[in-house]
Design an enzyme around this catalytic site. Structure first.
Site, short mmCIF file in Angstrom:
data_model
loop_
_atom_site.label_atom_id
_atom_site.label_comp_id
_atom_site.label_asym_id
_atom_site.label_seq_id
_atom_site.Cartn_x
_atom_site.Cartn_y
_atom_site.Cartn_z
N ASP A 1 44.18 38.80 35.35
CA ASP A 1 45.01 37.61 35.50
C ASP A 1 45.24 37.01 34.19
OD1 ASP A 1 44.70 38.19 38.09
OD2 ASP A 1 42.81 37.33 38.31
N ASP B 1 41.50 43.96 38.35
CA ASP B 1 42.90 43.37 37.98
C ASP B 1 42.85 42.47 36.74
OD1 ASP B 1 41.61 41.22 39.17
OD2 ASP B 1 42.32 41.88 40.91
N ASP C 1 34.44 29.19 39.11
CA ASP C 1 33.09 29.25 39.67
C ASP C 1 31.88 29.39 38.93
OD1 ASP C 1 34.02 31.85 39.51
OD2 ASP C 1 34.01 32.41 41.54
#
Ligand code: ATP
Ligand code: MG
Length: 462
Positions: free
Chosen positions: A76, A74, A157
């Site tokens: 983003d 995907d 992260d």
């Protein structure tokens, strides 16, 4: 309320974490991403946001995957526009989420997630005194404070997940050396590893999943605390654990992920019995074959049912409970149902397998003894069951792993592809071959093991 919100957005103190970031801009000719590789919907959204005076970038997994030559799942978009500002720019959009508000923008049948740059949780005493920011183990409870682009990079992260691609200028903004880490295939957590895992223990699982999926090495400092911190997974809401486990199982690298989880001691919190199962040769073979098949199906873009996967991962636990119940004198089918209930209720607690999967899982298990009943009309009844295909595939895996005789799988394959005349022949062969045993088992139906082909217990009557 509004004033407090604005104060948070615009006049927050400079967080200490900013010191770890230095911006490098990687121009078009030094990286491999081309604008035409960007999903047209995400491209349009980022361009429109920029034309409206905001900054907007493609972020996270998509930039990383493109640099690695992989196809992103995907795309983003991250921007300095607030959710309301994004909402106003795109007619087909809606704000979603309460704790983490973002905007879903629709183009055609596609949806792109647009998030506003996030910063660290409020660090002024007034806020942290009234609203706890972490739980007793250091887990972040809030993640909804807007921040600068740099802060947004730092709260992500791993360094390889913190790159911003500007589709207008075609350059990459790198605050944390993620570009070099991608080239070196190093998965490195941003900031202090222990603190970042404590903030969100799901990062422990993400480290394992992303390393397997991306063929990256987990950097030594990032890897070192993983085993010791594994118990933190117990504090993660089970529904999040389930989502992450599903991502892991459907990653196309489930086998290497499960092997790595086990090697790093992370599987206890997820599938409590995985340890024991993988230590039994039959259990290990069963799971290994099944996960290899799953990975293969994902690579071929074939559908994989989560219910089927959980039925597999838990089967040997069911088998072991089932055997215990039978040994203590329970009848085979009620014992199977009881064993299934025991295993599923434990998993509901630990992993929050949504109850909507229960029916599939239970049906697959409950149909297994019926494959061994190959006389009369029984095979035809089984064939017409709406879940036959899944249960059949499951039975073949049991044969392949050595739990059942390969002859059973071959017989069913033949029965499935045969015409009606050949089916009758296959059935009569069965009856001819099994007659003496059938008589014996009829004399003592209650002690007949389920594996007997003519088990008289019909699960439909239970
Ligand atoms: P995938 O290919 O599985 O989608 P991804 O990295 O894109 O991998 P997402 O869950 O889609 O994973 O997350 C998008 C981005 O959000 C990540 O690239 C990362 O920058 C950030 N992110 C996701 N989960 C976390 C987390 N637990 N802590 C911090 N940042 C996170
Ligand atoms: Mg993603």
């Amino acid at each position: 309320m509004i004033r407090k919100f604005l104060r948070k957005v615009f006049s927050r103190k400079t967080p200490a974490s900013e010191s770890i970031a230095t911006l490098s801009i990687i121009p078009n000719k030094q990286h491999s991403i081309r604008r035409n590789q960007i999903n047209p919907c995400a491209l349009k959204i980022a361009t429109n946001l920029q034309q409206a005076g905001f900054s907007a970038y493609i972020v996270g997994g998509a930039v990383r995957d493109l640099l690695l030559g992989l196809t992103p799942k995907d795309f983003d978009v991250a921007t300095n526009a607030t959710p309301e500002e994004v909402r106003q720019l795109f007619r087909r959009s809606r704000i979603i989420g309460r704790r983490f508000r973002l905007v879903h923008v629709m183009c055609g049948a596609e949806t792109v997630e647009v998030s506003t740059f996030r910063g660290p949780s409020p660090d002024d005493e007034e806020d942290s005194a009234t609203i706890p920011q972490t739980d007793a183990h250091g887990r972040l409870l809030h993640d909804n404070v807007f921040g600068s682009q740099e802060e947004d990079a730092v709260r992500r992260d791993f360094t390889v997940n913190a790159l911003f691609y500007d589709p207008v200028k075609e350059e990459i903004l790198d605050y944390l050396n993620g570009f070099d880490d991608i080239k070196a295939k190093k998965l490195r957590i941003i900031g202090d590893p222990v603190q970042r895992y404590r903030e969100d223990p799901v990062r422990l699982l993400r480290a394992v999943r992303l390393a397997s999926k991306l063929g990256m090495q987990i950097d030594a400092e990032t890897a070192q605390p993983i085993g010791d911190l594994a118990p933190l997974l117990q504090n993660v809401p089970p529904s999040r654990l389930f989502d992450e486990m599903l991502k892991l199982l459907l990653s196309g690298h489930s086998l290497s992920c499960v092997v790595e989880l086990r090697a790093r001691g992370l599987h206890h919190g997820l599938l409590p019995m995985l340890d024991v199962i993988l230590e039994q040769p039959l259990g290990e073979r069963f799971i290994t074959i099944a996960l290899k098949n799953t990975d293969e199906r994902i690579k071929q873009n074939k559908p994989v049912s989560p219910g089927f996967l959980f039925a597999i991962l838990l089967w040997h636990e069911v088998l072991s409970n089932w055997n215990t119940l039978k040994t203590s004198g329970e009848k085979p089918m009620p014992a199977l149902f009881k064993a299934a209930d025991q295993v599923l209720s434990l998993q509901h607690e630990k992993l929050a397998i949504p109850r909507r999967f229960d029916a599939v899982i239970q049906e697959i298990w409950a149909m297994q003894p019926r494959f061994e009943a190959r006389s009369g009309r029984k095979p035809f009844h089984l064939l017409s069951h709406p879940r036959f295909r899944a249960a059949f595939d499951f039975m073949l895996l049991r044969c392949e792993s050595g739990e059942l005789s390969p002859e059973l799988g071959e017989w069913w394959r033949a029965f499935l592809s045969a015409d009606s005349e050949e089916r009758e022949k296959l059935l009569s062969k069965q009856i001819a071959g099994k007659k003496p045993r059938r008589r014996r088992s009829r004399k003592k139906p209650s002690s007949a093991p389920l594996a007997q082909p003519d088990n008289p217990t019909n699960p439909e009557n239970i």
